[in-house]
Design a protein around this motif. Structure first.
Motif, PDB file in Angstrom:
ATOM      1  N   VAL A 132       0.855  -1.187   0.000  1.00 56.08           N
ATOM      2  CA  VAL A 132       0.000   0.000   0.000  1.00 56.08           C
ATOM      3  C   VAL A 132       0.895   1.243   0.000  1.00 56.08           C
ATOM      4  CG1 VAL A 132      -1.640   1.349   1.363  1.00 56.08           C
ATOM      5  CG2 VAL A 132      -1.929  -1.128   1.145  1.00 56.08           C
ATOM      6  N   GLY A 133       0.536   2.208  -0.850  1.00 53.10           N
ATOM      7  CA  GLY A 133       1.302   3.448  -0.920  1.00 53.10           C
ATOM      8  C   GLY A 133       2.440   3.429  -1.913  1.00 53.10           C
ATOM      9  N   THR A 134       2.617   2.323  -2.641  1.00 53.32           N
ATOM     10  CA  THR A 134       3.674   2.258  -3.651  1.00 53.32           C
ATOM     11  C   THR A 134       3.472   3.331  -4.716  1.00 53.32           C
ATOM     12  OG1 THR A 134       3.993  -0.124  -3.357  1.00 53.32           O
ATOM     13  CG2 THR A 134       4.729   0.812  -5.444  1.00 53.32           C
ATOM     14  N   SER A 135       4.557   3.989  -5.084  1.00 53.87           N
ATOM     15  CA  SER A 135       4.500   4.978  -6.160  1.00 53.87           C
ATOM     16  C   SER A 135       4.540   4.251  -7.510  1.00 53.87           C
ATOM     17  CB  SER A 135       5.686   5.946  -6.054  1.00 53.87           C
ATOM     18  OG  SER A 135       5.667   6.870  -7.133  1.00 53.87           O
ATOM     19  N   ILE A 136       3.481   4.428  -8.288  1.00 47.87           N
ATOM     20  CA  ILE A 136       3.363   3.732  -9.571  1.00 47.87           C
ATOM     21  C   ILE A 136       3.286   4.757 -10.693  1.00 47.87           C
ATOM     22  CG2 ILE A 136       2.008   2.100 -10.925  1.00 47.87           C
ATOM     23  CD1 ILE A 136       0.916   0.984  -8.328  1.00 47.87           C
ATOM     24  N   SER A 137       4.094   4.547 -11.714  1.00 47.49           N
ATOM     25  CA  SER A 137       4.129   5.441 -12.876  1.00 47.49           C
ATOM     26  C   SER A 137       4.352   4.603 -14.123  1.00 47.49           C
ATOM     27  CB  SER A 137       5.264   6.464 -12.720  1.00 47.49           C
ATOM     28  OG  SER A 137       6.530   5.807 -12.781  1.00 47.49           O
ATOM     29  N   ASP A 138       4.346   5.255 -15.272  1.00 46.87           N
ATOM     30  CA  ASP A 138       4.645   4.543 -16.513  1.00 46.87           C
ATOM     31  C   ASP A 138       6.021   3.888 -16.452  1.00 46.87           C
ATOM     32  OD1 ASP A 138       2.316   4.926 -18.078  1.00 46.87           O
ATOM     33  OD2 ASP A 138       2.893   7.004 -18.446  1.00 46.87           O
ATOM     34  N   ALA A 139       6.925   4.476 -15.688  1.00 47.82           N
ATOM     35  CA  ALA A 139       8.304   3.984 -15.631  1.00 47.82           C
ATOM     36  C   ALA A 139       8.408   2.612 -14.969  1.00 47.82           C
ATOM     37  CB  ALA A 139       9.188   4.987 -14.893  1.00 47.82           C
ATOM     38  N   ASN A 140       7.554   2.332 -13.979  1.00 45.96           N
ATOM     39  CA  ASN A 140       7.666   1.045 -13.292  1.00 45.96           C
ATOM     40  C   ASN A 140       6.446   0.146 -13.447  1.00 45.96           C
ATOM     41  OD1 ASN A 140       5.842   2.322 -11.620  1.00 45.96           O
ATOM     42  ND2 ASN A 140       6.973   1.973  -9.718  1.00 45.96           N
ATOM     43  N   LEU A 141       5.472   0.558 -14.249  1.00 45.40           N
ATOM     44  CA  LEU A 141       4.260  -0.240 -14.425  1.00 45.40           C
ATOM     45  C   LEU A 141       4.590  -1.636 -14.946  1.00 45.40           C
ATOM     46  CD1 LEU A 141       1.143  -0.245 -14.268  1.00 45.40           C
ATOM     47  CD2 LEU A 141       1.131   0.505 -16.664  1.00 45.40           C
ATOM     48  N   GLY A 142       5.534  -1.720 -15.882  1.00 43.19           N
ATOM     49  CA  GLY A 142       5.914  -3.006 -16.452  1.00 43.19           C
ATOM     50  C   GLY A 142       6.564  -3.943 -15.460  1.00 43.19           C
ATOM     51  N   GLU A 143       7.083  -3.421 -14.356  1.00 43.37           N
ATOM     52  CA  GLU A 143       7.657  -4.263 -13.311  1.00 43.37           C
ATOM     53  C   GLU A 143       6.564  -4.876 -12.444  1.00 43.37           C
ATOM     54  OE1 GLU A 143      10.306  -1.889 -11.032  1.00 43.37           O
ATOM     55  OE2 GLU A 143      11.313  -1.045 -12.782  1.00 43.37           O
ATOM     56  N   LEU A 144       5.438  -4.208 -12.356  1.00 41.71           N
ATOM     57  CA  LEU A 144       4.359  -4.651 -11.481  1.00 41.71           C
ATOM     58  C   LEU A 144       3.418  -5.628 -12.175  1.00 41.71           C
ATOM     59  CD1 LEU A 144       3.430  -1.251  -9.788  1.00 41.71           C
ATOM     60  CD2 LEU A 144       5.311  -2.812  -9.286  1.00 41.71           C
ATOM     61  N   ILE A 145       3.202  -5.442 -13.477  1.00 39.84           N
ATOM     62  CA  ILE A 145       2.326  -6.317 -14.255  1.00 39.84           C
ATOM     63  C   ILE A 145       3.195  -7.337 -14.974  1.00 39.84           C
ATOM     64  CG2 ILE A 145       0.638  -6.465 -16.108  1.00 39.84           C
ATOM     65  CD1 ILE A 145      -0.148  -3.570 -15.473  1.00 39.84           C
ATOM     66  N   ALA A 146       3.114  -8.591 -14.553  1.00 43.78           N
ATOM     67  CA  ALA A 146       3.924  -9.634 -15.177  1.00 43.78           C
ATOM     68  C   ALA A 146       3.382 -10.007 -16.547  1.00 43.78           C
ATOM     69  CB  ALA A 146       3.966 -10.863 -14.284  1.00 43.78           C
ATOM     70  N   GLY A 147       2.054 -10.047 -16.668  1.00 44.84           N
ATOM     71  CA  GLY A 147       1.475 -10.471 -17.929  1.00 44.84           C
ATOM     72  C   GLY A 147      -0.027 -10.298 -17.951  1.00 44.84           C
ATOM     73  N   LEU A 148      -0.636 -10.776 -19.034  1.00 46.70           N
ATOM     74  CA  LEU A 148      -2.062 -10.618 -19.278  1.00 46.70           C
ATOM     75  C   LEU A 148      -2.700 -11.967 -19.589  1.00 46.70           C
ATOM     76  CD1 LEU A 148      -1.928  -7.526 -21.716  1.00 46.70           C
ATOM     77  CD2 LEU A 148      -2.076  -7.497 -19.203  1.00 46.70           C
ATOM     78  N   VAL A 149      -3.983 -12.085 -19.252  1.00 43.06           N
ATOM     79  CA  VAL A 149      -4.751 -13.293 -19.548  1.00 43.06           C
ATOM     80  C   VAL A 149      -6.147 -12.914 -20.021  1.00 43.06           C
ATOM     81  CG1 VAL A 149      -3.558 -14.872 -17.963  1.00 43.06           C
ATOM     82  CG2 VAL A 149      -5.443 -13.452 -17.113  1.00 43.06           C
ATOM     83  N   VAL A 150      -6.755 -13.813 -20.771  1.00 44.30           N
ATOM     84  CA  VAL A 150      -8.181 -13.692 -21.094  1.00 44.30           C
ATOM     85  C   VAL A 150      -8.982 -14.149 -19.872  1.00 44.30           C
ATOM     86  CG1 VAL A 150     -10.062 -14.432 -22.609  1.00 44.30           C
ATOM     87  CG2 VAL A 150      -7.735 -14.230 -23.524  1.00 44.30           C
ATOM     88  N   THR A 151      -9.992 -13.388 -19.503  1.00 42.25           N
ATOM     89  CA  THR A 151     -10.902 -13.809 -18.441  1.00 42.25           C
ATOM     90  C   THR A 151     -12.341 -13.574 -18.883  1.00 42.25           C
ATOM     91  OG1 THR A 151     -11.006 -11.667 -17.300  1.00 42.25           O
ATOM     92  CG2 THR A 151      -9.212 -13.155 -16.677  1.00 42.25           C
ATOM     93  N   ASN A 152     -13.251 -14.291 -18.232  1.00 45.92           N
ATOM     94  CA  ASN A 152     -14.679 -14.097 -18.444  1.00 45.92           C
ATOM     95  C   ASN A 152     -15.306 -13.911 -17.070  1.00 45.92           C
ATOM     96  OD1 ASN A 152     -17.362 -14.105 -19.179  1.00 45.92           O
ATOM     97  ND2 ASN A 152     -17.327 -16.113 -20.173  1.00 45.92           N
ATOM     98  N   ASP A 153     -15.827 -12.718 -16.829  1.00 50.00           N
ATOM     99  CA  ASP A 153     -16.447 -12.394 -15.541  1.00 50.00           C
ATOM    100  C   ASP A 153     -17.912 -12.814 -15.592  1.00 50.00           C
ATOM    101  OD1 ASP A 153     -17.111 -11.326 -13.084  1.00 50.00           O
ATOM    102  OD2 ASP A 153     -17.216  -9.262 -13.807  1.00 50.00           O
ATOM    103  N   VAL A 154     -18.154 -14.101 -15.413  1.00 52.79           N
ATOM    104  CA  VAL A 154     -19.518 -14.647 -15.474  1.00 52.79           C
ATOM    105  C   VAL A 154     -20.324 -14.101 -14.297  1.00 52.79           C
ATOM    106  CG1 VAL A 154     -20.889 -16.765 -15.497  1.00 52.79           C
ATOM    107  CG2 VAL A 154     -18.640 -16.710 -16.623  1.00 52.79           C
TER     108      VAL A 154
END
Length: 312
Positions: A132-154
């Motif tokens: 909580v309170g982590t500073s997030i910017s375009d510069a470090n966003l790629g470090e926080l998001i490892a990857g992407l997946v398809v999801t279905n919010d049924v």
């Protein structure tokens, strides 16, 4: 170039041009796998390749984990729900991680649910601990998001709407199909998030088809900046980012909304659901739901999940 990871009940696999190479790792969770990136990279040099069709894939996001979702986050969906996009705040709700399902497993409707709906969404898989309170910017966003997946919010709409909260209606077992691939992205590749197209069809009939740009209201940077003001995130957590227009549920005409608001709540919902009962777009027993996400040029492809709806 993106890296696609697959998961079976007893192993992790790296998708290759010719099939899949087994990843030599002791990891049993998504978090453990993300911490063993060297093993993923080594699998690229493996000569032992198996055919993709030979793998019985399960969700590449393991449970338990946090499953957090953004509400009404596409302009087209907001308008379809009868709301003004300029008035929609950035808000979240939780889903039980026990709702996570494999990409080709059945979606099972509980007997008491009458109105079963679908929502194709991009899932962000968190790559490291985010206090909580982590500073997030375009510069470090790629470090926080490892990857992407398809999801279905049924969603069980007849449970969700009268309760005016989402947790139960979206947390039944099988209500969050995930995968088939966990696509690991570089920071530069993540910058193409706006080029992703979300598609969903039922029995071959296309219901949803939209690009993130310009439809999505709050992008991952804004979402994680807001979320981490009050919520810690951990590796392997899953954040769903909203769905475009095309779900079975849509707002009634304005005159009916005005009349409905004058009725007592019990009568209001009775009238609303009696009208919804005639809506054939809600999922039915035996329906085949396919959902896919990727860029139109194929540079980023999260794959296609396919589930059969089963009533109990």
């Amino acid at each position: 170039m993106t890296v696609s990871v697959l998961h079976t009940a007893d192993a992790w696999w790296l998708k290759t041009a010719n099939g899949a190479a087994k990843i030599d790792t002791a990891a049993t969770s998504t978090a453990g796998l993300l911490a063993d990136r060297a093993a993923i990279d080594l699998a690229a040099n493996s000569a032992d390749i198996v055919e993709l069709d030979a793998l019985r894939l399960v969700s590449p996001v393991t449970r338990p984990c946090r499953v957090i979702a953004q509400m009404t986050n596409f302009e087209s969906h907001v308008k379809d729900a009868g709301m003004d996009p300029s008035s929609v705040p950035l808000t979240f709700f939780r889903k039980a991680s026990a709702s996570i399902n494999g990409p080709f497993d059945d979606i099972v409707k509980p007997a008491h649910v009458k109105l079963l709906d679908y929502e194709v969404e991009i899932g962000l898989v968190i790559g490291r601990t985010v206090p909580v309170g982590t500073s997030i910017s375009d510069a470090n966003l790629g470090e926080l998001i490892a990857g992407l997946v398809v999801t279905n919010d049924v969603s069980a709409r007849d449970v969700q709407l009268p309760q005016t909260q989402f947790y139960e209606a979206k947390s039944y077992p099988t209500f969050t199909p995930v995968g088939p691939e966990l696509v690991l992205l570089s920071a530069d590749e993540l910058k193409r998030f706006g080029d992703l197209r979300l598609r969903l069809s039922v029995n071959g009939d296309e219901r949803q088809n939209a690009l993130v740009d310009p439809d999505m209201l709050y992008r991952p940077l804004q979402a994680l900046q807001s979320l981490t003001q009050f919520q810690e995130l951990a590796p392997g957590d899953l954040v769903l980012t909203g769905t475009p227009a095309g779900t079975a549920l849509s707002a009634p005409p304005k005159p009916l909304q005005i009349i409905g608001n004058l009725l007592p709540p019990n009568l209001k919902w009775k009238v609303f659901f009696s009208r919804q009962a005639d809506n054939t777009n809600y999922l039915q027993d035996g329906d085949i739901v396919e959902a896919s996400i990727g860029t139109d040029d194929g540079a980023i492809d999260l794959g296609t999940q396919c589930a059969t709806v089963r009533f109990v």
